[in-house]
Scaffold this motif. Structure first.
Motif, PDB file in Angstrom:
ATOM      1  N   PRO A 132     -56.143 -15.911  -4.076  1.00  0.00           N
ATOM      2  CA  PRO A 132     -56.243 -14.552  -4.624  1.00  0.00           C
ATOM      3  C   PRO A 132     -57.127 -13.650  -3.752  1.00  0.00           C
ATOM      4  O   PRO A 132     -57.359 -12.507  -4.098  1.00  0.00           O
ATOM      5  CB  PRO A 132     -56.860 -14.772  -6.008  1.00  0.00           C
ATOM      6  CG  PRO A 132     -57.520 -16.096  -5.942  1.00  0.00           C
ATOM      7  CD  PRO A 132     -56.947 -16.887  -4.813  1.00  0.00           C
ATOM      8  N   PHE A 133     -57.598 -14.185  -2.612  1.00  0.00           N
ATOM      9  CA  PHE A 133     -58.474 -13.384  -1.746  1.00  0.00           C
ATOM     10  C   PHE A 133     -57.659 -12.470  -0.835  1.00  0.00           C
ATOM     11  O   PHE A 133     -56.640 -12.886  -0.290  1.00  0.00           O
ATOM     12  CB  PHE A 133     -59.367 -14.302  -0.896  1.00  0.00           C
ATOM     13  CG  PHE A 133     -60.517 -13.559  -0.272  1.00  0.00           C
ATOM     14  CD1 PHE A 133     -61.620 -13.221  -1.023  1.00  0.00           C
ATOM     15  CD2 PHE A 133     -60.472 -13.164   1.058  1.00  0.00           C
ATOM     16  CE1 PHE A 133     -62.676 -12.514  -0.460  1.00  0.00           C
ATOM     17  CE2 PHE A 133     -61.523 -12.452   1.634  1.00  0.00           C
ATOM     18  CZ  PHE A 133     -62.628 -12.132   0.863  1.00  0.00           C
ATOM     19  N   ARG A 134     -58.115 -11.230  -0.686  1.00  0.00           N
ATOM     20  CA  ARG A 134     -57.424 -10.253   0.169  1.00  0.00           C
ATOM     21  C   ARG A 134     -57.857 -10.445   1.611  1.00  0.00           C
ATOM     22  O   ARG A 134     -58.817  -9.821   2.064  1.00  0.00           O
ATOM     23  CB  ARG A 134     -57.767  -8.829  -0.284  1.00  0.00           C
ATOM     24  CG  ARG A 134     -57.495  -8.571  -1.752  1.00  0.00           C
ATOM     25  CD  ARG A 134     -56.064  -8.683  -2.082  1.00  0.00           C
ATOM     26  NE  ARG A 134     -55.317  -7.542  -1.570  1.00  0.00           N
ATOM     27  CZ  ARG A 134     -54.015  -7.452  -1.560  1.00  0.00           C
ATOM     28  NH1 ARG A 134     -53.292  -8.457  -1.997  1.00  0.00           N
ATOM     29  NH2 ARG A 134     -53.415  -6.394  -1.096  1.00  0.00           N
ATOM     30  N   VAL A 148     -60.940 -20.171  -2.252  1.00  0.00           N
ATOM     31  CA  VAL A 148     -61.065 -18.747  -1.965  1.00  0.00           C
ATOM     32  C   VAL A 148     -62.163 -18.433  -0.938  1.00  0.00           C
ATOM     33  O   VAL A 148     -61.998 -17.543  -0.094  1.00  0.00           O
ATOM     34  CB  VAL A 148     -61.235 -17.964  -3.299  1.00  0.00           C
ATOM     35  CG1 VAL A 148     -62.582 -18.254  -3.923  1.00  0.00           C
ATOM     36  CG2 VAL A 148     -61.000 -16.503  -3.123  1.00  0.00           C
ATOM     37  N   LYS A 189     -58.034 -10.271   5.699  1.00  0.00           N
ATOM     38  CA  LYS A 189     -57.798  -9.225   6.697  1.00  0.00           C
ATOM     39  C   LYS A 189     -57.537  -9.884   8.049  1.00  0.00           C
ATOM     40  O   LYS A 189     -58.298 -10.740   8.478  1.00  0.00           O
ATOM     41  CB  LYS A 189     -59.028  -8.333   6.835  1.00  0.00           C
ATOM     42  CG  LYS A 189     -59.198  -7.329   5.721  1.00  0.00           C
ATOM     43  CD  LYS A 189     -60.338  -6.376   6.088  1.00  0.00           C
ATOM     44  CE  LYS A 189     -60.914  -5.702   4.864  1.00  0.00           C
ATOM     45  NZ  LYS A 189     -62.082  -4.881   5.201  1.00  0.00           N
ATOM     46  N   GLN A 233     -48.243 -12.053   3.743  1.00  0.00           N
ATOM     47  CA  GLN A 233     -47.497 -12.046   2.483  1.00  0.00           C
ATOM     48  C   GLN A 233     -48.383 -12.678   1.417  1.00  0.00           C
ATOM     49  O   GLN A 233     -48.704 -13.859   1.505  1.00  0.00           O
ATOM     50  CB  GLN A 233     -46.184 -12.822   2.638  1.00  0.00           C
ATOM     51  CG  GLN A 233     -45.379 -12.943   1.353  1.00  0.00           C
ATOM     52  CD  GLN A 233     -44.884 -11.591   0.857  1.00  0.00           C
ATOM     53  OE1 GLN A 233     -44.352 -10.796   1.603  1.00  0.00           O
ATOM     54  NE2 GLN A 233     -45.079 -11.324  -0.425  1.00  0.00           N
ATOM     55  N   ASN A 234     -48.805 -11.885   0.457  1.00  0.00           N
ATOM     56  CA  ASN A 234     -49.639 -12.399  -0.627  1.00  0.00           C
ATOM     57  C   ASN A 234     -48.782 -12.893  -1.786  1.00  0.00           C
ATOM     58  O   ASN A 234     -47.912 -12.171  -2.257  1.00  0.00           O
ATOM     59  CB  ASN A 234     -50.572 -11.297  -1.146  1.00  0.00           C
ATOM     60  CG  ASN A 234     -51.596 -10.889  -0.110  1.00  0.00           C
ATOM     61  OD1 ASN A 234     -52.314 -11.732   0.423  1.00  0.00           O
ATOM     62  ND2 ASN A 234     -51.659  -9.603   0.191  1.00  0.00           N
ATOM     63  N   PHE A 248     -51.622 -17.817  -0.454  1.00  0.00           N
ATOM     64  CA  PHE A 248     -51.554 -18.204  -1.871  1.00  0.00           C
ATOM     65  C   PHE A 248     -52.901 -18.058  -2.569  1.00  0.00           C
ATOM     66  O   PHE A 248     -52.992 -18.310  -3.761  1.00  0.00           O
ATOM     67  CB  PHE A 248     -51.041 -19.645  -2.012  1.00  0.00           C
ATOM     68  CG  PHE A 248     -49.548 -19.748  -1.971  1.00  0.00           C
ATOM     69  CD1 PHE A 248     -48.807 -19.683  -3.132  1.00  0.00           C
ATOM     70  CD2 PHE A 248     -48.876 -19.884  -0.762  1.00  0.00           C
ATOM     71  CE1 PHE A 248     -47.417 -19.762  -3.104  1.00  0.00           C
ATOM     72  CE2 PHE A 248     -47.488 -19.976  -0.722  1.00  0.00           C
ATOM     73  CZ  PHE A 248     -46.766 -19.907  -1.900  1.00  0.00           C
TER      74      PHE A 248
END
Lengths: 213, 213
Positions: free
Chosen positions: A182-184, A159, A186, A194-195, A180
């Motif tokens: 869990p970090f958002r 992450v 930018k 695509q998360n 893949f």
């Protein structure tokens, strides 16, 4: 309406239902069933028949009255529309446990995702290959992109490296990042994100189990 | 309000955001950062600061004015709440490419999912083990459940066996099914279903790429 502009208009809920239809229709195909109605699909996959007809109509796929959809044709059109028949080249960034697992998943290639190379910082795996996919040092990313011209970057790094890896991918010109972690992350709006955080799905499942206790 | 009833009330969008907070906070923890404000979290992960404060307040986690949340405590409380610290035993149904990959993903165990056995119909892999996880014949499912008492069934079978495998899992009393197939399985309402169709995510990503062309 062109294929592209229809694609642009398709809302995500519809897009997410299409693979369900495809999965069911592919099953019928294996069973040599020739026609299927939206009512039959509806009963099997728990989506309103009218919604199914609407979704398919949106793709310009029309059933015949009293007969329904031709299974073979429906499967081909859905698969084509979803891009599963095209070859999308991808880099795997982070070849730890999950990254290596995804490289080994032959399911992805069936759905058009062709992982052409992996990148990592671990000297133990750099220079090796997994199922024929070469693993390079992350420092080679830009140079290798000139060779492979990957369309998609798949992110499976720890992450704390998610954002910096996303930047590297953006700089070398990938069109999309499949995240893949869990970090958002930018990136600029030109890059599709695509998360797919499978661990977040675990949290939802645990919570639902506890709620039923 | 008890832990359980709070859990029961938590809406899915909130639940899905919590792992993002946890991922970021875990990163800060590694960097030995002691406090973090909702504004700082907000800047990093692209969620409104007020939404973050609201989500955390819902979990009874309150920040201090002008200082924010204590990182260590926030990480522990989020992880506990999400069930990542508990041990959830699971059976893997279908040990093909994706199933085997998931068994090998050590990430799952970090998030509390402990795959204790795999089941398949392929005689080549029955009797073997993957990373120490034994693979049994699917016909042994009921008997093995008496031994293992698995809480969760992970479904990674070919789509045409998704529904029948879900029934088998339901009959042997699992509390939840984590469905990796694109098939919309149906089970009684007592069983939690979590759908994670990574291939459907691919379709969404392809479509978004085409829309930008």
């Amino acid at each position: 309406m062109s294929e592209e502009s229809r694609a642009a208009l398709l809302p995500e809920p519809t897009l997410r239902r299409l693979p369900w239809y495809l999965a069911y229709v592919n099953m019928l195909r294996v069973q040599n069933i020739e026609y299927v109605s939206s009512t039959q699909i509806s009963k099997k996959i728990n989506v309103d028949a009218s919604q199914i007809a609407k979704d398919l109509y949106f793709l310009n796929i029309k059933g015949k009255t009293r007969i329904g959809y031709q299974v073979e044709q429906l499967a081909t059109e859905l698969s084509n529309f979803l891009g599963f028949h095209e070859d999308h080249s991808a880099f795997m960034i982070g070849v730890g446990s999950l990254g290596a697992a995804l490289i080994q998943d032959s399911g992805l290639i069936q759905y058009g995702l062709h992982i052409v190379a992996g990148f990592d910082v671990n000297p133990d795996i750099i220079g090796t290959n997994i199922c024929g996919v070469p693993i390079y040092d992350i420092s080679e990313l830009e140079a290798r992109q000139k060779q492979y011209k990957a369309e998609i970057g798949v992110l499976a790094v720890p992450v704390e490296h998610a954002q910096s890896s996303a930047h590297l991918l953006e700089e070398c010109g990938v069109k999309a990042i499949w995240n893949f972690t869990p970090f958002r992350i930018k990136v600029s709006e030109d890059v599709v994100i695509q998360n797919t955080s499978i661990y977040a799905h675990l949290a939802v499942m645990y919570n639902r189990i506890n709620a039923k206790k």
